[in-house]
Design an enzyme around this catalytic site. Structure first.
Site, PDB file in Angstrom:
ATOM      1  N   GLU A 146     -41.076  73.526  54.790  1.00 54.88           N
ATOM      2  CA  GLU A 146     -40.051  73.554  55.847  1.00 54.88           C
ATOM      3  C   GLU A 146     -39.878  74.977  56.391  1.00 54.88           C
ATOM      4  O   GLU A 146     -39.521  75.160  57.554  1.00 54.88           O
ATOM      5  CB  GLU A 146     -38.712  73.011  55.332  1.00 54.88           C
ATOM      6  CG  GLU A 146     -38.756  71.574  54.832  1.00 54.88           C
ATOM      7  CD  GLU A 146     -38.634  70.501  55.930  1.00 54.88           C
ATOM      8  OE1 GLU A 146     -38.491  70.844  57.120  1.00 54.88           O
ATOM      9  OE2 GLU A 146     -38.702  69.296  55.573  1.00 54.88           O
ATOM     10  N   ASN A 164     -38.253  68.118  63.566  1.00 56.30           N
ATOM     11  CA  ASN A 164     -38.966  67.011  62.917  1.00 56.30           C
ATOM     12  C   ASN A 164     -40.481  67.190  62.965  1.00 56.30           C
ATOM     13  O   ASN A 164     -41.215  66.230  62.727  1.00 56.30           O
ATOM     14  CB  ASN A 164     -38.579  65.683  63.581  1.00 56.30           C
ATOM     15  CG  ASN A 164     -37.101  65.381  63.421  1.00 56.30           C
ATOM     16  OD1 ASN A 164     -36.516  65.730  62.407  1.00 56.30           O
ATOM     17  ND2 ASN A 164     -36.499  64.785  64.433  1.00 56.30           N
ATOM     18  N   GLU A 172     -28.750  66.052  68.144  1.00 58.21           N
ATOM     19  CA  GLU A 172     -30.173  65.717  68.349  1.00 58.21           C
ATOM     20  C   GLU A 172     -30.395  64.800  69.558  1.00 58.21           C
ATOM     21  O   GLU A 172     -30.935  63.702  69.438  1.00 58.21           O
ATOM     22  CB  GLU A 172     -30.775  65.101  67.083  1.00 58.21           C
ATOM     23  CG  GLU A 172     -32.306  65.145  67.121  1.00 58.21           C
ATOM     24  CD  GLU A 172     -32.951  64.781  65.791  1.00 58.21           C
ATOM     25  OE1 GLU A 172     -32.584  65.346  64.757  1.00 58.21           O
ATOM     26  OE2 GLU A 172     -33.848  63.924  65.822  1.00 58.21           O
ATOM     27  N   ARG A 190     -33.202  69.583  69.102  1.00 58.55           N
ATOM     28  CA  ARG A 190     -33.134  69.517  67.627  1.00 58.55           C
ATOM     29  C   ARG A 190     -34.292  68.704  67.052  1.00 58.55           C
ATOM     30  O   ARG A 190     -34.711  68.917  65.915  1.00 58.55           O
ATOM     31  CB  ARG A 190     -31.785  68.943  67.181  1.00 58.55           C
ATOM     32  CG  ARG A 190     -31.632  68.940  65.674  1.00 58.55           C
ATOM     33  CD  ARG A 190     -30.212  68.773  65.205  1.00 58.55           C
ATOM     34  NE  ARG A 190     -30.157  68.771  63.756  1.00 58.55           N
ATOM     35  CZ  ARG A 190     -29.052  68.816  63.041  1.00 58.55           C
ATOM     36  NH1 ARG A 190     -27.884  68.881  63.643  1.00 58.55           N
ATOM     37  NH2 ARG A 190     -29.102  68.814  61.716  1.00 58.55           N
ATOM     38  N   HIS A 233     -42.990  60.935  57.077  1.00 59.70           N
ATOM     39  CA  HIS A 233     -42.188  59.803  56.607  1.00 59.70           C
ATOM     40  C   HIS A 233     -43.066  58.575  56.361  1.00 59.70           C
ATOM     41  O   HIS A 233     -42.815  57.797  55.433  1.00 59.70           O
ATOM     42  CB  HIS A 233     -41.089  59.449  57.619  1.00 59.70           C
ATOM     43  CG  HIS A 233     -39.913  60.382  57.559  1.00 59.70           C
ATOM     44  ND1 HIS A 233     -39.089  60.628  58.627  1.00 59.70           N
ATOM     45  CD2 HIS A 233     -39.435  61.144  56.544  1.00 59.70           C
ATOM     46  CE1 HIS A 233     -38.148  61.492  58.267  1.00 59.70           C
ATOM     47  NE2 HIS A 233     -38.348  61.825  57.013  1.00 59.70           N
ATOM     48  N   HIS A 261     -41.129  65.141  49.724  1.00 60.42           N
ATOM     49  CA  HIS A 261     -40.915  65.186  51.167  1.00 60.42           C
ATOM     50  C   HIS A 261     -41.652  66.383  51.812  1.00 60.42           C
ATOM     51  O   HIS A 261     -42.370  66.234  52.792  1.00 60.42           O
ATOM     52  CB  HIS A 261     -39.407  65.263  51.432  1.00 60.42           C
ATOM     53  CG  HIS A 261     -39.049  65.478  52.860  1.00 60.42           C
ATOM     54  ND1 HIS A 261     -39.211  64.498  53.817  1.00 60.42           N
ATOM     55  CD2 HIS A 261     -38.556  66.572  53.513  1.00 60.42           C
ATOM     56  CE1 HIS A 261     -38.821  64.972  54.992  1.00 60.42           C
ATOM     57  NE2 HIS A 261     -38.426  66.222  54.832  1.00 60.42           N
ATOM     58  N   LYS A 314     -32.629  77.577  62.690  1.00 65.35           N
ATOM     59  CA  LYS A 314     -31.957  76.278  62.676  1.00 65.35           C
ATOM     60  C   LYS A 314     -30.562  76.388  63.299  1.00 65.35           C
ATOM     61  O   LYS A 314     -30.138  75.510  64.052  1.00 65.35           O
ATOM     62  CB  LYS A 314     -31.870  75.732  61.245  1.00 65.35           C
ATOM     63  CG  LYS A 314     -31.195  74.369  61.232  1.00 65.35           C
ATOM     64  CD  LYS A 314     -31.665  73.446  60.175  1.00 65.35           C
ATOM     65  CE  LYS A 314     -31.093  72.050  60.415  1.00 65.35           C
ATOM     66  NZ  LYS A 314     -31.404  71.109  59.369  1.00 65.35           N
ATOM     67  N   LYS A 365     -26.316  67.146  59.037  1.00 60.92           N
ATOM     68  CA  LYS A 365     -26.834  65.778  58.863  1.00 60.92           C
ATOM     69  C   LYS A 365     -26.497  65.321  57.453  1.00 60.92           C
ATOM     70  O   LYS A 365     -26.835  66.000  56.480  1.00 60.92           O
ATOM     71  CB  LYS A 365     -28.351  65.735  59.066  1.00 60.92           C
ATOM     72  CG  LYS A 365     -28.762  65.685  60.527  1.00 60.92           C
ATOM     73  CD  LYS A 365     -30.250  65.388  60.648  1.00 60.92           C
ATOM     74  CE  LYS A 365     -30.674  65.394  62.103  1.00 60.92           C
ATOM     75  NZ  LYS A 365     -32.131  65.213  62.254  1.00 60.92           N
ATOM     76  N   HIS A 397     -42.702  65.338  60.584  1.00 61.84           N
ATOM     77  CA  HIS A 397     -41.891  64.355  59.867  1.00 61.84           C
ATOM     78  C   HIS A 397     -42.255  62.911  60.191  1.00 61.84           C
ATOM     79  O   HIS A 397     -42.053  62.026  59.368  1.00 61.84           O
ATOM     80  CB  HIS A 397     -40.403  64.597  60.127  1.00 61.84           C
ATOM     81  CG  HIS A 397     -39.862  65.778  59.383  1.00 61.84           C
ATOM     82  ND1 HIS A 397     -40.354  67.058  59.566  1.00 61.84           N
ATOM     83  CD2 HIS A 397     -38.887  65.892  58.427  1.00 61.84           C
ATOM     84  CE1 HIS A 397     -39.689  67.892  58.773  1.00 61.84           C
ATOM     85  NE2 HIS A 397     -38.805  67.213  58.081  1.00 61.84           N
ATOM     86  N   ARG A 439     -10.808  59.647  56.225  1.00 61.31           N
ATOM     87  CA  ARG A 439     -11.254  59.840  57.620  1.00 61.31           C
ATOM     88  C   ARG A 439     -11.791  61.245  57.902  1.00 61.31           C
ATOM     89  O   ARG A 439     -11.740  61.727  59.023  1.00 61.31           O
ATOM     90  CB  ARG A 439     -10.127  59.522  58.600  1.00 61.31           C
ATOM     91  CG  ARG A 439      -9.681  58.096  58.521  1.00 61.31           C
ATOM     92  CD  ARG A 439      -9.232  57.556  59.854  1.00 61.31           C
ATOM     93  NE  ARG A 439      -9.100  56.125  59.771  1.00 61.31           N
ATOM     94  CZ  ARG A 439      -8.024  55.510  59.310  1.00 61.31           C
ATOM     95  NH1 ARG A 439      -6.990  56.208  58.911  1.00 61.31           N
ATOM     96  NH2 ARG A 439      -7.996  54.210  59.269  1.00 61.31           N
TER      97      ARG A 439
HETATM   98  N1  GLY Z   1     -33.845  68.314  59.111  1.00 52.22           N
HETATM   99  C1  GLY Z   1     -33.831  68.200  60.506  1.00 52.22           C
HETATM  100  C2  GLY Z   1     -32.490  68.436  61.110  1.00 52.22           C
HETATM  101  O1  GLY Z   1     -31.567  68.840  60.446  1.00 52.22           O
HETATM  102  O2  GLY Z   1     -32.341  68.190  62.274  1.00 52.22           O
END
Ligand code: GLY
Length: 377
Positions: free
Chosen positions: A191, A251, A243, A247, A258, A272, A233, A149, A254, A127
């Site tokens: 990035e 993207n 997000e 946040r 994607h 990527h 960041k 993430k 992206h 958990r």
């Molecule tokens: N890679 C985008 C984020 O971490 O929100």
């Protein structure tokens, strides 16, 4: 060349889940000094992949041994296919077999695949267990290791099963970039550029002057760029961890990216970061088309990407992606399945100038198609 001992420390401010990002040259060789203080007992498990195991693992293991930290190591196959249910199950079973206790720490030692998979396993084992990120690619050092993430891919798309689970510490050693193929460094650099484009015009100008040096291995400039990227960041994540708003600026490029990756089948035809580079150029072109951004800023973005060796278009460059046959229709279909679709509408990250990203759902699909067609022709 930087003093090899120079170290930059940043903090991600999330109350009792706050953690440090430590950036420097040669950190792996003294990793135990940073890891030891966050361990509950002197025991840990390293999860890594075959490539990192070959090039970097002995340094981390030596440091842990010298620091009297007991450890086991799990080595997984390298590559995106490892972010799967199958590997997640295997990893969880292996971690449980090693009799980890709930308060023990798992170390994710590798690029984004290892970080995302290990972080997700840590978030569900017993958990929720603590984990440390030791990112070894530029992409993971400036983006995926920070912000919590985690996840795996499914047949329906990338990162569709996962969680938000913050690490306890991030250790980014720029010397790990020495053994990366240049194409990987470049993909991570896309990035880095993103942070300039969404929120820091001066940083973008700095990258125009210094980007090539850091790609070529200038340690001082690498540390500087990683620090600036992670600081940006960290600020965004502290404000919007899950997000629900800001946040999503991270993207930029992206949604287009994607779609390109999906069309290429998520393989090495395009990395990527390369897809994101093309996507960022498209986002700026779309912003211009919508009358929201000066044309010269969009031109500056593409010029910089191309000048360092990244693609800015789907065709018209000598990049491998150009050999793949794509159509605007197919890319539009992929975009419609993006996980950022809400109420049937996609959220786009656009820019009003270099350094000023914004979010909008008000984008005419006809203009999106035009941008795709322009990039393809
Ligand atoms: N890679 C985008 C984020 O971490 O929100």
């Amino acid at each position: 060349m930087t003093n090899p001992q120079s170290v930059e420390t940043l903090s991600v401010e999330l109350g009792e889940r706050s953690y440090d990002i430590i950036i420097g040259s040669g950190l792996l060789d003294r990793a135990a000094d940073y890891i030891g203080p966050v361990l509950h007992r002197p025991r840990t498990i390293i999860v890594t992949d075959e490539n990192v195991a070959r090039h970097q693992l002995p340094r981390l293991e030596k440091s842990l041994r010298d620091g009297s930290i007991d450890f086991e190591t799990i080595v997984l196959p390298a590559g995106e296919a490892t972010k799967s249910f199958l590997q997640l199950e295997k990893l969880c079973e292996q971690l449980l077999e090693s009799r980890l206790e709930r308060r023990d720490m798992v170390i994710a030692f590798g690029g984004g695949v290892i970080g995302d998979l290990t972080g997700f396993a840590a978030s569900i084992l017993r958990r929720g267990m603590d984990f440390i990120q030791i990112p070894t690619t530029l992409l993971s050092q400036v983006d995926s290791s920070v912000g919590g993430k985690t996840g795996i891919n499914t047949a329906h798309g990338k990162n569709l099963v996962g969680s938000f689970h913050q690490p306890r510490l991030v250790l980014a050693d720029v010397t790990t970039l020495d053994t990366l193929p240049e194409r990987q460094v470049l993909a991570g650099y896309a990035e880095v550029v993103k942070y300039g484009l969404i929120g820091d015009r001066d940083f973008f100008s700095w990258l125009e002057q210094n980007g090539r040096d850091l790609i070529a291995g200038d340690r001082e400039k690498q540390v500087q760029a990683i620090k600036t990227s992670c600081a940006a960041k960290a600020r965004i994540v502290a404000e919007d961890e899950k997000e629900t708003g800001k946040r999503a600026l991270l993207n930029l490029g992206h949604t287009f990216g994607h779609a390109i990756e999906a069309e290429c089948g998520y393989n090495d035809t395009i990395f990527h970061g390369e897809a994101v580079a093309i996507g960022m150029a498209m986002a700026f072109d779309l912003s211009v088309k919508m009358g929201r951004c000066p044309e010269e800023d969009a031109a500056r973005v593409s010029t910089h990407l191309v000048s360092v060796g990244l693609p800015a278009r789907l065709s018209g460059t000598n990049h491998p992606v150009c050999t793949v046959t794509m159509t605007a229709d197919r890319l539009m279909e992929h975009m419609a399945q993006d996980k950022k679709v809400a109420d049937g509408k996609l959220t786009f990250v656009l820019a009003s100038e270099i350094g000023k990203g914004f979010l909008t759902q008000e984008v005419d699909p006809k203009l999106v198609r035009e941008i795709l067609e322009l990039s393809l022709c």
